[in-house]
Structures are given as structure tokens and as C-alpha cells.
Motif scaffolding. Structure first.
Motif, PDB file in Angstrom:
ATOM      1  N   ASP A   1      52.064  28.667  38.075  1.00 52.23           N
ATOM      2  CA  ASP A   1      52.632  29.937  38.538  1.00 52.23           C
ATOM      3  C   ASP A   1      54.144  29.789  38.528  1.00 52.23           C
ATOM      4  O   ASP A   1      54.675  28.794  39.019  1.00 52.23           O
ATOM      5  CB  ASP A   1      52.132  30.258  39.951  1.00 52.23           C
TER       6      ASP A   1
ATOM      7  N   GLY B   1      52.097  28.345  32.419  1.00 55.52           N
ATOM      8  CA  GLY B   1      50.891  27.904  31.728  1.00 55.52           C
ATOM      9  C   GLY B   1      51.158  26.961  30.572  1.00 55.52           C
ATOM     10  O   GLY B   1      50.345  26.089  30.271  1.00 55.52           O
TER      11      GLY B   1
ATOM     12  N   ILE C   1      45.451  29.467  37.840  1.00 60.76           N
ATOM     13  CA  ILE C   1      46.477  30.023  36.963  1.00 60.76           C
ATOM     14  C   ILE C   1      46.752  31.469  37.377  1.00 60.76           C
ATOM     15  O   ILE C   1      45.816  32.265  37.516  1.00 60.76           O
ATOM     16  CB  ILE C   1      46.026  29.997  35.485  1.00 60.76           C
TER      17      ILE C   1
ATOM     18  N   SER D   1      47.617  35.195  36.779  1.00 60.48           N
ATOM     19  CA  SER D   1      47.384  36.046  35.612  1.00 60.48           C
ATOM     20  C   SER D   1      48.683  36.635  35.084  1.00 60.48           C
ATOM     21  O   SER D   1      48.795  36.949  33.910  1.00 60.48           O
ATOM     22  CB  SER D   1      46.396  37.166  35.938  1.00 60.48           C
TER      23      SER D   1
ATOM     24  N   ASP E   1      52.244  35.723  34.265  1.00 63.51           N
ATOM     25  CA  ASP E   1      53.197  34.638  34.049  1.00 63.51           C
ATOM     26  C   ASP E   1      54.234  35.124  33.046  1.00 63.51           C
ATOM     27  O   ASP E   1      53.873  35.552  31.950  1.00 63.51           O
ATOM     28  CB  ASP E   1      52.482  33.397  33.520  1.00 63.51           C
TER      29      ASP E   1
ATOM     30  N   SER F   1      51.172  33.723  28.855  1.00 63.99           N
ATOM     31  CA  SER F   1      50.116  34.530  29.472  1.00 63.99           C
ATOM     32  C   SER F   1      48.924  33.670  29.885  1.00 63.99           C
ATOM     33  O   SER F   1      48.689  32.597  29.316  1.00 63.99           O
ATOM     34  CB  SER F   1      49.654  35.626  28.513  1.00 63.99           C
ATOM     35  N   ALA F   2      48.189  34.156  30.852  1.00 62.76           N
ATOM     36  CA  ALA F   2      46.979  33.448  31.287  1.00 62.76           C
ATOM     37  C   ALA F   2      46.009  33.324  30.115  1.00 62.76           C
ATOM     38  O   ALA F   2      45.348  32.296  29.954  1.00 62.76           O
ATOM     39  CB  ALA F   2      46.329  34.180  32.456  1.00 62.76           C
TER      40      ALA F   2
ATOM     41  N   THR G   1      47.219  30.524  27.974  1.00 64.21           N
ATOM     42  CA  THR G   1      46.994  29.270  28.690  1.00 64.21           C
ATOM     43  C   THR G   1      45.528  28.864  28.618  1.00 64.21           C
ATOM     44  O   THR G   1      45.208  27.711  28.305  1.00 64.21           O
ATOM     45  CB  THR G   1      47.429  29.395  30.166  1.00 64.21           C
TER      46      THR G   1
ATOM     47  N   ILE H   1      41.463  32.088  37.594  1.00 69.90           N
ATOM     48  CA  ILE H   1      42.592  32.992  37.391  1.00 69.90           C
ATOM     49  C   ILE H   1      42.727  33.787  38.676  1.00 69.90           C
ATOM     50  O   ILE H   1      41.737  34.241  39.235  1.00 69.90           O
ATOM     51  CB  ILE H   1      42.343  33.946  36.212  1.00 69.90           C
TER      52      ILE H   1
ATOM     53  N   SER I   1      44.977  36.962  40.760  1.00 62.58           N
ATOM     54  CA  SER I   1      45.874  38.092  40.597  1.00 62.58           C
ATOM     55  C   SER I   1      45.668  39.072  41.735  1.00 62.58           C
ATOM     56  O   SER I   1      44.611  39.104  42.356  1.00 62.58           O
ATOM     57  CB  SER I   1      45.571  38.793  39.269  1.00 62.58           C
TER      58      SER I   1
ATOM     59  N   ALA J   1      39.908  37.598  31.127  1.00 61.79           N
ATOM     60  CA  ALA J   1      39.908  36.230  31.672  1.00 61.79           C
ATOM     61  C   ALA J   1      38.568  35.548  31.422  1.00 61.79           C
ATOM     62  O   ALA J   1      38.515  34.376  31.036  1.00 61.79           O
ATOM     63  CB  ALA J   1      40.227  36.256  33.160  1.00 61.79           C
TER      64      ALA J   1
ATOM     65  N   TYR K   1      37.446  34.420  38.840  1.00 64.66           N
ATOM     66  CA  TYR K   1      38.602  35.296  39.002  1.00 64.66           C
ATOM     67  C   TYR K   1      38.749  35.587  40.480  1.00 64.66           C
ATOM     68  O   TYR K   1      37.817  36.065  41.122  1.00 64.66           O
ATOM     69  CB  TYR K   1      38.380  36.605  38.229  1.00 64.66           C
TER      70      TYR K   1
END
Length: 165
Positions: A29, A57, A77, A79, A81, A85-86, A89, A106, A108, A119, A127
Motif C-alpha cells: 500500500d 505492488g 494488497i 486495490s 495503488d 494496479s492490484a 500485482t 485485496i 478496498s 480481483a 476481498y
């Protein structure tokens, strides 16, 4: 170490890809506030878990490509960034030998079905919709780590994929 912690540790050890006896979590992050919040959650739980931060990432994916470095029990991770991007990554991590079986969450503040579905398709195991309140986020984070063994099952169940407390 409490009995509960010992049971949790023993449940996680079969899936560990590193040599440490402590639960080790990686966080990607770019927001320093998120780093501090995750560290505060771990500190308040007093379970002795370790947290390693990555600014984005791309840094995380590069680290995980190494075959000699210690691996985490689980990766979180963001989402959103600004650098990597996630989705990128996840694809990069899943393309590496170590990354194929690594539990990845992930997280968010978004509840967008499109983001969650993306994702899932890119290889996330779970998630986490980030709650507003710290206590709820802490409980969600802890549940994700404690149930990470579920993410090794074949196939993916949307009821398991979207984790909330």
C-alpha cells in the motif's frame, strides 16, 4: 503463548512457505496511514505477528520473485495503488513459482462488484471491503488471517471471497 494462539499457529504452519515461527504478513500500500493502521491492528492483537510493508505492488511482486527470501503466510494488497494496479500485482505474483499458492487479500473501501470480480479473476483469494471503523477493520483483518487456510481449497466460492465482519 496462549492455547488459542498455539492452535492458530499450528493451523497455519502446514501452509507456511518460510522459516519463521511467527505469522508473517506482507502489505502493499502506498499510503503511510494504512501502514500505521495495519501495524496498530497487529500490535493491539498481541499475537506476535510480523508485518512487512511494501510501498507498492511492484516492490512486493519483485520481492516475491526471489526463491531465497522468506515468504509470508498471507499478503494484503490495496486495490487503489498509484504506482502499480492490484490487477497487475496479482498477475505478476501468480506468475511466479512462490506466488501461485500464496493467500492474497485485496482490500478496498469500494463495494463495486466489478472491482471484486476483477480481483477474483486475477487471482485474489479474498476481498476485504474496508469498514469505516477501526475495530471492524481489525476484526476483518484478523478473520482473514485466521481463515487463510480456506483459500487453499480448489475453486473459489463468492461467499468466502467477500469477507466482512
Amino acid at each position: 503463548m496462549t492455547t488459542y494462539t498455539m492452535l492458530l499457529d499450528s493451523a497455519l504452519k502446514p501452509y507456511s512457505m518460510h522459516k519463521s515461527d511467527k505469522i508473517h504478513i506482507f502489505l502493499a500500500d502506498s499510503t503511510k496511514d494504512e501502514h500505521a493502521q495495519f501495524q496498530e491492528m497487529i500490535d493491539q492483537m498481541q499475537l506476535g505477528w510480523l508485518l512487512t510493508y511494501f510501498e507498492n505492488g511492484a516492490e512486493l511482486a519483485a520481492y516475491l520473485e526471489s526463491e531465497t527470501k522468506p515468504m509470508p503466510h498471507m499478503v494484503f494488497i490495496a486495490s487503489q495503488d498509484s504506482h502499480f494496479s492490484a490487477r497487475d500485482t496479482l498477475r505478476k505474483i501468480r506468475s511466479s513459482a512462490h506466488g501461485r499458492s500464496l493467500p492474497i487479500a485485496i482490500y478496498s473501501s469500494s463495494a463495486s462488484q466489478a472491482i471484486m470480480y476483477e480481483a477474483l479473476l486475477c487471482g485474489a483469494n479474498v476481498y476485504l471491503r474496508k469498514p469505516e471503523r477501526f475495530e471492524e477493520m481489525s476484526a476483518t483483518f484478523k478473520k482473514a488471517v485466521q481463515t487463510q487456510w480456506l483459500y487453499y481449497a480448489d475453486g473459489q466460492d463468492m461467499d468466502i471471497f467477500l469477507l466482512s465482519v
